[in-house]
Motif scaffolding. Structure first.
Motif, PDB file in Angstrom:
ATOM      1  N   ASN A  51       0.850  -1.193   0.000  1.00 38.68           N
ATOM      2  CA  ASN A  51       0.000   0.000   0.000  1.00 38.68           C
ATOM      3  C   ASN A  51       0.881   1.235   0.000  1.00 38.68           C
ATOM      4  OD1 ASN A  51      -2.758  -0.996   0.324  1.00 38.68           O
ATOM      5  ND2 ASN A  51      -2.066  -1.729   2.312  1.00 38.68           N
ATOM      6  N   ALA A  52       0.534   2.219  -0.820  1.00 38.81           N
ATOM      7  CA  ALA A  52       1.106   3.556  -0.704  1.00 38.81           C
ATOM      8  C   ALA A  52       0.142   4.328   0.194  1.00 38.81           C
ATOM      9  CB  ALA A  52       1.221   4.217  -2.072  1.00 38.81           C
ATOM     10  N   ILE A  53       0.653   4.881   1.296  1.00 43.45           N
ATOM     11  CA  ILE A  53      -0.176   5.550   2.288  1.00 43.45           C
ATOM     12  C   ILE A  53       0.104   7.043   2.262  1.00 43.45           C
ATOM     13  CG2 ILE A  53      -0.766   5.688   4.746  1.00 43.45           C
ATOM     14  CD1 ILE A  53      -1.423   2.961   3.562  1.00 43.45           C
ATOM     15  N   PRO A  58      -4.765   4.593   2.138  1.00 39.07           N
ATOM     16  CA  PRO A  58      -4.083   4.020   0.973  1.00 39.07           C
ATOM     17  C   PRO A  58      -4.495   4.742  -0.311  1.00 39.07           C
ATOM     18  CG  PRO A  58      -5.680   2.444   1.893  1.00 39.07           C
ATOM     19  CD  PRO A  58      -5.706   3.664   2.756  1.00 39.07           C
ATOM     20  N   ILE A  59      -3.491   5.080  -1.123  1.00 34.42           N
ATOM     21  CA  ILE A  59      -3.770   5.719  -2.409  1.00 34.42           C
ATOM     22  C   ILE A  59      -3.404   4.795  -3.568  1.00 34.42           C
ATOM     23  CG2 ILE A  59      -3.577   8.072  -1.537  1.00 34.42           C
ATOM     24  CD1 ILE A  59      -0.722   8.147  -2.766  1.00 34.42           C
ATOM     25  N   TYR A  60      -2.700   3.709  -3.255  1.00 29.79           N
ATOM     26  CA  TYR A  60      -2.320   2.708  -4.252  1.00 29.79           C
ATOM     27  C   TYR A  60      -2.198   1.382  -3.528  1.00 29.79           C
ATOM     28  CZ  TYR A  60       0.496   0.070  -7.590  1.00 29.79           C
ATOM     29  OH  TYR A  60       0.958  -0.889  -8.446  1.00 29.79           O
ATOM     30  N   THR A  61      -2.770   0.325  -4.082  1.00 32.32           N
ATOM     31  CA  THR A  61      -2.708  -0.997  -3.464  1.00 32.32           C
ATOM     32  C   THR A  61      -2.479  -2.044  -4.541  1.00 32.32           C
ATOM     33  OG1 THR A  61      -4.229  -0.365  -1.692  1.00 32.32           O
ATOM     34  CG2 THR A  61      -4.007  -2.703  -2.110  1.00 32.32           C
ATOM     35  N   ASP A  62      -1.617  -3.010  -4.225  1.00 33.58           N
ATOM     36  CA  ASP A  62      -1.392  -4.134  -5.118  1.00 33.58           C
ATOM     37  C   ASP A  62      -1.180  -5.371  -4.252  1.00 33.58           C
ATOM     38  OD1 ASP A  62      -1.066  -5.607  -7.406  1.00 33.58           O
ATOM     39  OD2 ASP A  62       0.916  -4.818  -7.898  1.00 33.58           O
ATOM     40  N   THR A  63      -1.842  -6.482  -4.592  1.00 25.89           N
ATOM     41  CA  THR A  63      -1.722  -7.725  -3.847  1.00 25.89           C
ATOM     42  C   THR A  63      -1.342  -8.851  -4.794  1.00 25.89           C
ATOM     43  OG1 THR A  63      -3.410  -7.024  -2.260  1.00 25.89           O
ATOM     44  CG2 THR A  63      -2.937  -9.375  -2.351  1.00 25.89           C
TER      45      THR A  63
END
Length: 81
Positions: A51-53, A58-63
């Motif tokens: 996560n970009a916090i 969070p402003i960006y999430t990748d899993t």
């Protein structure tokens, strides 16, 4: 790599058997380009989330789902073309 706003930090969380680092790992500087998770169990599936916090949200999430082995595992989780 993802481009983030000034003041953004990274947060890494994972699910699966506990490693050496607690999950989530917070407050990583925006300039961080790699991070090593140690103590994970080989041949166990983990869900890893980046996560970009910014300002606590969070402003960006990748899993991704990964399975470490006894070989080096490189995980390019945040990529922007």
């Amino acid at each position: 790599n993802a481009i983030v706003a000034p003041g953004t930090t990274w947060e890494i969380s994972y699910s699966g058997s506990a490693g050496d680092q607690p999950s989530p790992i917070t407050g990583l500087a925006a300039g961080t380009r790699s991070y090593t998770l140690t103590g994970l169990t080989n041949y166990t599936t983990y869900e890893v989330t980046l996560n970009a916090i910014l300002s606590g949200s969070p402003i960006y999430t990748d899993t991704v789902s990964v399975m470490p082995t006894d070989l080096l595992l490189y995980l390019p989780i945040a990529a922007k073309e």
